[in-house]
Design an enzyme around this catalytic site. Structure first.
Site, PDB file in Angstrom:
ATOM      1  N   SER A 187      -6.997   2.375 -29.191  1.00 34.54           N
ATOM      2  CA  SER A 187      -5.977   1.199 -28.975  1.00 34.54           C
ATOM      3  C   SER A 187      -5.643   0.434 -30.016  1.00 34.54           C
ATOM      4  O   SER A 187      -4.490  -0.112 -30.189  1.00 34.54           O
ATOM      5  CB  SER A 187      -6.790   0.156 -27.868  1.00 34.54           C
ATOM      6  N   HIS A 215      -4.847   3.904 -22.418  1.00 35.60           N
ATOM      7  CA  HIS A 215      -3.644   3.869 -22.831  1.00 35.60           C
ATOM      8  C   HIS A 215      -2.873   5.160 -23.010  1.00 35.60           C
ATOM      9  O   HIS A 215      -1.771   5.341 -23.514  1.00 35.60           O
ATOM     10  CB  HIS A 215      -3.895   3.398 -24.441  1.00 35.60           C
ATOM     11  N   LYS A 250      -2.659  -1.044 -17.032  1.00 32.79           N
ATOM     12  CA  LYS A 250      -1.749  -0.896 -18.147  1.00 32.79           C
ATOM     13  C   LYS A 250      -0.352  -0.123 -17.528  1.00 32.79           C
ATOM     14  O   LYS A 250       0.455  -0.916 -17.042  1.00 32.79           O
ATOM     15  CB  LYS A 250      -2.435  -0.247 -19.113  1.00 32.79           C
TER      16      LYS A 250
HETATM   17  C1  PLP Z   1      -7.866  -1.755 -21.556  1.00 31.21           C
HETATM   18  C2  PLP Z   1      -8.886  -0.769 -21.672  1.00 31.21           C
HETATM   19  C3  PLP Z   1      -9.985  -0.791 -21.067  1.00 31.21           C
HETATM   20  C4  PLP Z   1     -10.238  -1.850 -19.910  1.00 31.21           C
HETATM   21  O1  PLP Z   1      -9.544  -1.640 -18.777  1.00 31.21           O
HETATM   22  P1  PLP Z   1      -9.423  -2.828 -17.494  1.00 31.21           P
HETATM   23  O2  PLP Z   1      -8.867  -2.015 -16.353  1.00 31.21           O
HETATM   24  O3  PLP Z   1      -8.490  -3.813 -18.112  1.00 31.21           O
HETATM   25  O4  PLP Z   1     -10.846  -3.232 -17.476  1.00 31.21           O
HETATM   26  C5  PLP Z   1     -11.040   0.207 -20.924  1.00 31.21           C
HETATM   27  N1  PLP Z   1     -10.827   1.248 -21.880  1.00 31.21           N
HETATM   28  C6  PLP Z   1      -9.875   1.164 -22.854  1.00 31.21           C
HETATM   29  C7  PLP Z   1      -9.777   2.251 -23.753  1.00 31.21           C
HETATM   30  C8  PLP Z   1      -8.982   0.378 -22.530  1.00 31.21           C
HETATM   31  O5  PLP Z   1      -7.745   0.259 -23.460  1.00 31.21           O
END
Ligand code: PLP
Length: 405
Positions: A187, A215, A250
């Protein structure tokens, strides 16, 4: 006497030290839905370059309508965990739809991807087993692994030589089952895991492969299925990755909720033993139904993803042309490298004043000397938003350079 005086003093000192190191995070308060631009409470409009709203679905009318319909038909909330009275038909439908989309046998929903990762390792692995984790894996993976008894190994980010060394070590130490786990997309850098090479090594050492696709789902691959599709690891519609975790928060609409997907027996056991699933509330009906509508949209047409790809290529090309160092790649996460933490913070503040929302990231979130503004492109941006943002980046850069002379 007041109890706990020294406790509260310690907390205040901790906060003061976070502030004095320049690491104190403040929240920008928005007064609009998520989109290409957002409004702040003082009515200013900013070009938004920091949402994970990759396909622009967070306030898409079709998605909002589906959420409204479910609110009327299935209610606001379930007031229960899944196994007591918190499972509706739409929860089962969404799980089946995600499995079909990803090429897996079954899927289990969680309140968040953080919980999916937090509840993944402990039920599946024991002290006889090993988990080999990429050094840049997300915090929720690190926490999930901490909660399990398996032996832990770590390999340098995307470093296949190191991964093989760790596989050898785990095997030499007599591990029963070995699970390699990596972010599909990292990320902070926007780089993509070398999943095809990981699969080859895993087969060689009889290891399983798991990926966190937060992502990547909806973003990577010709049909938006994710890193496994992008790296050629879907065969005859079937995933060649053993375990996939992901988020609904996301690209897939951006509300909240997460999932783990894989072989049926794995998902069956998670439903019996995974603590964040057993002891935490069901995903709310409007989110579930809207997520099904999101899958309808992205399975029905590639136009949003194609626009995202086009926007990403344009933004990467033009910001490099404007004289900025970026981390090369193809993902809509585009880190604009400024290296110095103080510069990155000031840059972000000046961008905000100029009308662009994009945050600076610096140590300890990224390695020291690698401070950056992380930008994220969306299908909801028009070319004009992206070119204007780059113009403002250039303006801020020259303002800061003038000031420093
Ligand atoms: C955003 C993210 C998470 C957490 O996701 P949520 O559904 O907001 O808890 C976990 N792992 C990665 C790689 C992320 O980018």
């Amino acid at each position: 006497m007041t109890a706990g005086v020294s406790f509260y003093e310690d907390i205040k000192n901790e906060l003061a030290s976070i502030k004095s190191e320049g690491l104190f995070k403040t929240e920008r308060v928005l007064a609009s839905p998520q989109s290409a631009t957002v409004k702040t409470t003082d009515g200013r409009e900013l070009i938004n370059l920091c949402a994970n709203n990759y396909l622009g679905l967070s306030s898409d009318p079709t998605v909002v309508t589906a959420a409204h319909a479910a609110l009327d038909a299935r209610g606001f909330g379930l007031s229960s965990v899944r196994f007591i009275c918190g499972t509706q038909d739409i929860h089962k439908d969404l799980e089946a739809r995600l499995s079909r989309f990803l090429g897996t046998e079954d899927t289990i929903l969680y309140a968040a991807a953080f919980d999916a990762n937090g509840g993944l390792f402990e039920p599946l692995l024991s002290e006889k087993d090993a988990v080999i984790s990429d050094a840049l894996n997300h915090a929720s993976i690190i926490d999930g692994i901490r909660l399990c008894k398996a032996k832990r190994y770590r390999y340098g980010n995307n470093d296949m030589t190191d991964l093989e060394a760790q596989l050898k070590l785990a095997r030499a130490n007599g591990a029963r089952h070995v699970l390699i786990f990596t972010d599909g997309v990292f990320s902070m850098d926007g780089t993509i895991a070398k999943l095809d090479e990981i699969r080859v090594l895993a087969d060689q050492y009889d290891a399983l492969v798991g990926i966190d696709e937060c992502h990547a789902t909806g973003v990577l691959g010709a049909a938006g299925k994710g890193t496994h599709e992008h790296r050629g690891l879907i065969e005859d519609g079937k995933s060649r990755v053993d375990i996939i975790t992901g988020t609904l928060g996301k690209a897939l609409g951006g509300a909240s909720g997460g999932f783990t997907s894989g072989r049926k027996e794995v998902i069956d056991l998670l439903r019996q033993r995974s603590r964040p699933y057993l002891f935490s509330n069901s995903v709310a009906p409007p989110i579930v139904a809207a997520s099904i509508a999101v899958l309808d949209l992205i399975e029905g047409s590639q136009s949003l993803r194609q626009k995202l790809v086009k926007n990403t290529a344009l933004f990467r090309r033009e910001i490099a042309k404007a004289g900025f160092d970026i981390k090369l790649g193809e993902h809509p996460i585009v880190p604009v490298m400024l290296y110095d933490a103080v510069v990155a913070q000031e840059f972000s503040r000046r961008l905000y004043d100029a009308g662009v929302l994009a945050l600076g990231f610096f140590y300890p979130v990224v390695p020291s000397g690698q401070a950056r503004i992380r930008t994220q492109v969306s299908a909801v941006h028009e070319e004009g938003h992206l070119l204007k943002a780059i113009e403002l980046f250039a303006q801020v850069k020259s303002d800061i350079e003038v000031k420093r002379k």
